[in-house]
Scaffold this motif. Structure first.
Motif, PDB file in Angstrom:
ATOM      1  N   ILE A  20      62.239  36.845  29.220  1.00 10.89           N
ATOM      2  CA  ILE A  20      62.377  38.392  30.571  1.00 10.89           C
ATOM      3  C   ILE A  20      61.525  38.055  31.724  1.00 10.89           C
ATOM      4  O   ILE A  20      60.905  37.496  32.243  1.00 10.89           O
ATOM      5  CB  ILE A  20      62.164  39.629  29.960  1.00 10.89           C
ATOM      6  N   ILE A  38      58.962  45.672  36.785  1.00 10.41           N
ATOM      7  CA  ILE A  38      59.168  45.255  35.448  1.00 10.41           C
ATOM      8  C   ILE A  38      57.711  45.453  34.681  1.00 10.41           C
ATOM      9  O   ILE A  38      56.696  44.565  35.361  1.00 10.41           O
ATOM     10  CB  ILE A  38      59.590  44.255  35.690  1.00 10.41           C
ATOM     11  N   GLY A  39      57.879  45.267  33.287  1.00  7.87           N
ATOM     12  CA  GLY A  39      56.468  45.221  32.577  1.00  7.87           C
ATOM     13  C   GLY A  39      56.161  46.214  31.743  1.00  7.87           C
ATOM     14  O   GLY A  39      54.234  46.287  31.200  1.00  7.87           O
ATOM     15  N   ASP A  40      56.576  47.341  32.088  1.00  2.50           N
ATOM     16  CA  ASP A  40      56.437  49.112  31.234  1.00  2.50           C
ATOM     17  C   ASP A  40      57.546  49.396  30.781  1.00  2.50           C
ATOM     18  O   ASP A  40      58.433  47.740  30.789  1.00  2.50           O
ATOM     19  CB  ASP A  40      55.371  49.733  32.313  1.00  2.50           C
ATOM     20  N   ASP A  41      57.296  50.536  30.291  1.00  3.48           N
ATOM     21  CA  ASP A  41      58.497  51.005  29.439  1.00  3.48           C
ATOM     22  C   ASP A  41      59.171  51.119  30.294  1.00  3.48           C
ATOM     23  O   ASP A  41      60.105  51.938  30.093  1.00  3.48           O
ATOM     24  CB  ASP A  41      57.905  52.041  28.637  1.00  3.48           C
ATOM     25  N   ASP A  86      61.335  56.064  25.843  1.00  3.68           N
ATOM     26  CA  ASP A  86      60.422  55.163  27.184  1.00  3.68           C
ATOM     27  C   ASP A  86      60.538  55.642  27.946  1.00  3.68           C
ATOM     28  O   ASP A  86      59.387  55.623  28.353  1.00  3.68           O
ATOM     29  CB  ASP A  86      62.113  53.826  27.934  1.00  3.68           C
ATOM     30  N   ARG A 160      51.061  50.807  30.359  1.00  7.64           N
ATOM     31  CA  ARG A 160      50.173  50.295  29.037  1.00  7.64           C
ATOM     32  C   ARG A 160      49.114  49.189  29.755  1.00  7.64           C
ATOM     33  O   ARG A 160      48.622  48.657  28.532  1.00  7.64           O
ATOM     34  CB  ARG A 160      51.077  48.632  28.616  1.00  7.64           C
TER      35      ARG A 160
END
Ligand code: ADP
Ligand code: MG
Length: 349
Positions: A20, A38-41, A86, A160
């Motif tokens: 990813i 992109i990059g979190d839940d 999520d 996060r």
């Protein structure tokens, strides 16, 4: 290139997260409304005075589910739950889902109705509208993709990346149960395949089987946070295992952490079963996936607010990045916390 020939890299050399990262490293946003990509839940989009959060997940037969032991109704329910989880992990409330399925001709109309009975039940219980999707054929098996959408007030969104040194590390419920449920189902599957006449022994394992086959998302936690006027500093849902998911929080936040082994919440039935399988119960809690509990950090000043929150466990603390991620064992030792995590890539055959 080697001798003028292109070389190909096995995806397993990178693993899921590495792949990813490689594919998305140069992706940037061109819209001001894309608050977080992109990059979190979930991704976060500007939506008036609220944020809209969007998350998607793919479930593939033979990788994420096995219909030998997963009833279709439960599978439909779980497909929705893992996505809603999520959304809750962003401290948001889910409002809509889309569902897409690819199916081979081994599935009957009745089978698909069973799947949808579970999907509809989850939508009803979690009060989300099923607003669309796509249906197509597949050469083999079934693939289900769900996208969930939710909203959250701007000042409550929880990434996060917000954990700070000194924050308290909490988890919303017991861990390892879903993994042990899977171990039982796999064991019974092997026994069944070697002797189809054999009756499955699933007695006294109701809790862990339910954790695996029909998990719930922690809708109630988001309501508690709201009631207590508590905004966690960072949060994610535990889908890959505590150790792996804590690493995501630490990496995104630029911090370290320690977890106290003795504080890990483990259900009694799960504890007994772990020992029966000759597994260390703490290892199943640290590395077993699919519990869909929330892992979150709070500022020390909010400690009183969580003290009486049902099913919330304090399991450690956030430290400086230089301290790394550590496990304080029950025996008084300190070890680096290793994540076994999950890779879903099949061998190249
Ligand atoms: P989760 O376990 O919470 O569902 P993942 O580990 O699957 O999260 O994904 C991490 C991040 O990478 C998310 O922001 C997700 O949207 C993004 N992502 C995953 N796969 C892809 C892909 N193929 N292309 C673009 N973004 C992706
Ligand atoms: Mg997640």
């Amino acid at each position: 290139m080697e001798n003028g020939k292109p070389t190909f890299t096995d995806v397993n050399t990178l693993g899921e997260f590495g792949l990813i990262e490689k594919l998305t490293a140069d992706i940037t946003s061109s819209h001001k409304s894309t608050i977080k990509g992109i990059g979190d839940d979930a991704a976060v989009l500007q939506y008036g005075d609220q944020h809209l959060v969007v998350s998607t997940d793919l479930l593939v037969e033979g990788i994420h589910f096995d219909l030998i032991y997963s009833p279709l109704k439960h599978l439909g329910y779980k497909a929705i739950i893992v996505n809603l989880s999520d959304i809750y992990a962003m401290n948001a409330v889910p409002t809509q889902v889309t569902v897409s399925v690819a199916i081979s001709n081994k599935y009957s109309v009745e089978a698909m109705e069973e799947l949808y009975a579970g999907i509809k039940e989850a939508c009803r219980i979690y009060k989300v509208d099923l607003i669309g999707g796509d249906t197509t054929s597949s050469p083999k098996g079934m693939t289900i993709s769900v996208t969930a959408i939710g909203t959250v007030a701007k000042d409550k969104i929880t990434y996060r990346s917000g954990a700070k040194k000194g924050d308290i590390l909490c988890v919303s419920g017991d861990l390892g149960g879903a993994y042990l449920g899977l171990q039982i189902l796999e064991r019974e599957k092997q026994l069944y395949l070697s002797n189809p006449g054999i009756k499955p022994d699933l007695e006294n394992q109701k809790y862990v089987l339910e954790r695996q086959l029909k998990p719930e998302a922690r809708k109630d936690m988001i309501a508690y946070f709201d009631k207590e006027k508590l905004v966690p500093t960072a949060m994610m849902d535990i889908s890959d295992g505590l150790a792996s998911d804590l690493m995501h929080i630490c990496k995104a936040s630029g911090v370290g952490a320690y977890v106290e082994e003795a504080k890990l919440p483990i259900n009694q039935e799960a504890q007994m079963l772990a020992l029966k399988f000759k597994l260390d119960p703490a290892t199943t809690a640290l590395n077993g996936g699919e519990d869909y509990e929330l892992l979150f950090t709070i500022n020390e000043k909010d400690l009183e607010k969580i003290r009486y929150m049902p099913s919330t466990y304090i399991i450690g603390e956030i430290t400086g990045a230089e301290d790394g991620i550590k496990l304080h064992t029950s025996g008084g030792n300190i070890h680096p916390l290793k994540a076994q995590g999950w890779t879903h890539f099949e061998s190249n055959q």
